[in-house]
Design a protein around this motif. Structure first.
Motif, PDB file in Angstrom:
ATOM      1  N   ARG A   1       6.364  -2.582  -9.187  1.00 34.18           N
ATOM      2  CA  ARG A   1       5.161  -1.909  -8.683  1.00 34.18           C
ATOM      3  C   ARG A   1       5.421  -0.410  -8.539  1.00 34.18           C
ATOM      4  O   ARG A   1       4.567   0.411  -8.868  1.00 34.18           O
TER       5      ARG A   1
ATOM      6  N   ASN B   1       7.302   4.288   0.243  1.00 33.23           N
ATOM      7  CA  ASN B   1       6.653   3.749   1.436  1.00 33.23           C
ATOM      8  C   ASN B   1       5.643   2.673   1.079  1.00 33.23           C
ATOM      9  O   ASN B   1       5.574   1.628   1.727  1.00 33.23           O
ATOM     10  N   GLN B   2       4.866   2.897   0.023  1.00 36.85           N
ATOM     11  CA  GLN B   2       3.841   1.915  -0.384  1.00 36.85           C
ATOM     12  C   GLN B   2       4.441   0.585  -0.806  1.00 36.85           C
ATOM     13  O   GLN B   2       3.818  -0.456  -0.634  1.00 36.85           O
TER      14      GLN B   2
ATOM     15  N   ARG C   1       8.849  -5.327  -6.031  1.00 36.01           N
ATOM     16  CA  ARG C   1       8.574  -4.015  -5.436  1.00 36.01           C
ATOM     17  C   ARG C   1       8.935  -2.885  -6.392  1.00 36.01           C
ATOM     18  O   ARG C   1       8.205  -1.893  -6.513  1.00 36.01           O
TER      19      ARG C   1
ATOM     20  N   LEU D   1       1.276  10.366  -7.047  1.00 33.08           N
ATOM     21  CA  LEU D   1       1.890  10.274  -5.721  1.00 33.08           C
ATOM     22  C   LEU D   1       3.337  10.751  -5.776  1.00 33.08           C
ATOM     23  O   LEU D   1       3.997  10.648  -6.809  1.00 33.08           O
TER      24      LEU D   1
ATOM     25  N   LEU E   1       3.420   2.632 -10.359  1.00 31.18           N
ATOM     26  CA  LEU E   1       2.830   3.752  -9.629  1.00 31.18           C
ATOM     27  C   LEU E   1       3.401   5.090 -10.088  1.00 31.18           C
ATOM     28  O   LEU E   1       2.675   6.076 -10.220  1.00 31.18           O
TER      29      LEU E   1
ATOM     30  N   GLU F   1       6.052   8.766  -1.086  1.00 29.40           N
ATOM     31  CA  GLU F   1       4.829   8.001  -0.834  1.00 29.40           C
ATOM     32  C   GLU F   1       4.884   6.646  -1.533  1.00 29.40           C
ATOM     33  O   GLU F   1       4.473   5.623  -0.971  1.00 29.40           O
ATOM     34  N   ILE F   2       5.393   6.643  -2.744  1.00 34.92           N
ATOM     35  CA  ILE F   2       5.506   5.380  -3.489  1.00 34.92           C
ATOM     36  C   ILE F   2       6.526   4.463  -2.828  1.00 34.92           C
ATOM     37  O   ILE F   2       6.286   3.264  -2.676  1.00 34.92           O
TER      38      ILE F   2
ATOM     39  N   SER G   1       0.347   7.314 -11.379  1.00 31.98           N
ATOM     40  CA  SER G   1      -0.268   8.053 -10.273  1.00 31.98           C
ATOM     41  C   SER G   1       0.395   9.416 -10.118  1.00 31.98           C
ATOM     42  O   SER G   1       1.423   9.690 -10.731  1.00 31.98           O
TER      43      SER G   1
END
Length: 71
Positions: free
Chosen positions: A18, A35-36, A15, A28, A22, A32-33, A26
């Motif tokens: 990732r 949460n993703q 996690r 974001l 991100l 937001e990240i 990105s």
């Protein structure tokens, strides 16, 4: 019990990888990240990320996004 801890660490590390990806690629927001990648608690996400990468998620994003623009 030891085996379960290893599995949870492995999942957390995936996690976090990732999240790092991100953050670097990105636009974001950190929340937001978080949460993703499966963290409901942004404060815990920030702490976990910083322990692993020695940078806050925001600093990591800033550093890696700046490097991407230069390259």
């Amino acid at each position: 019990m030891h085996r379960e801890g290893g599995r949870l660490e492995f999942i957390r590390d995936i996690r976090m990888k990732r999240a790092a990806q991100l953050l670097a690629t990105s636009s974001l927001r950190v929340s937001e990240i978080a949460n993703q990648v499966g963290f409901d608690d942004v404060k815990y996400f920030r702490k976990t990320f910083q322990n692993l990468y020695a940078l806050s998620p925001s600093d990591y994003a800033r550093q890696h996004r700046d490097n991407a623009k230069v390259e």
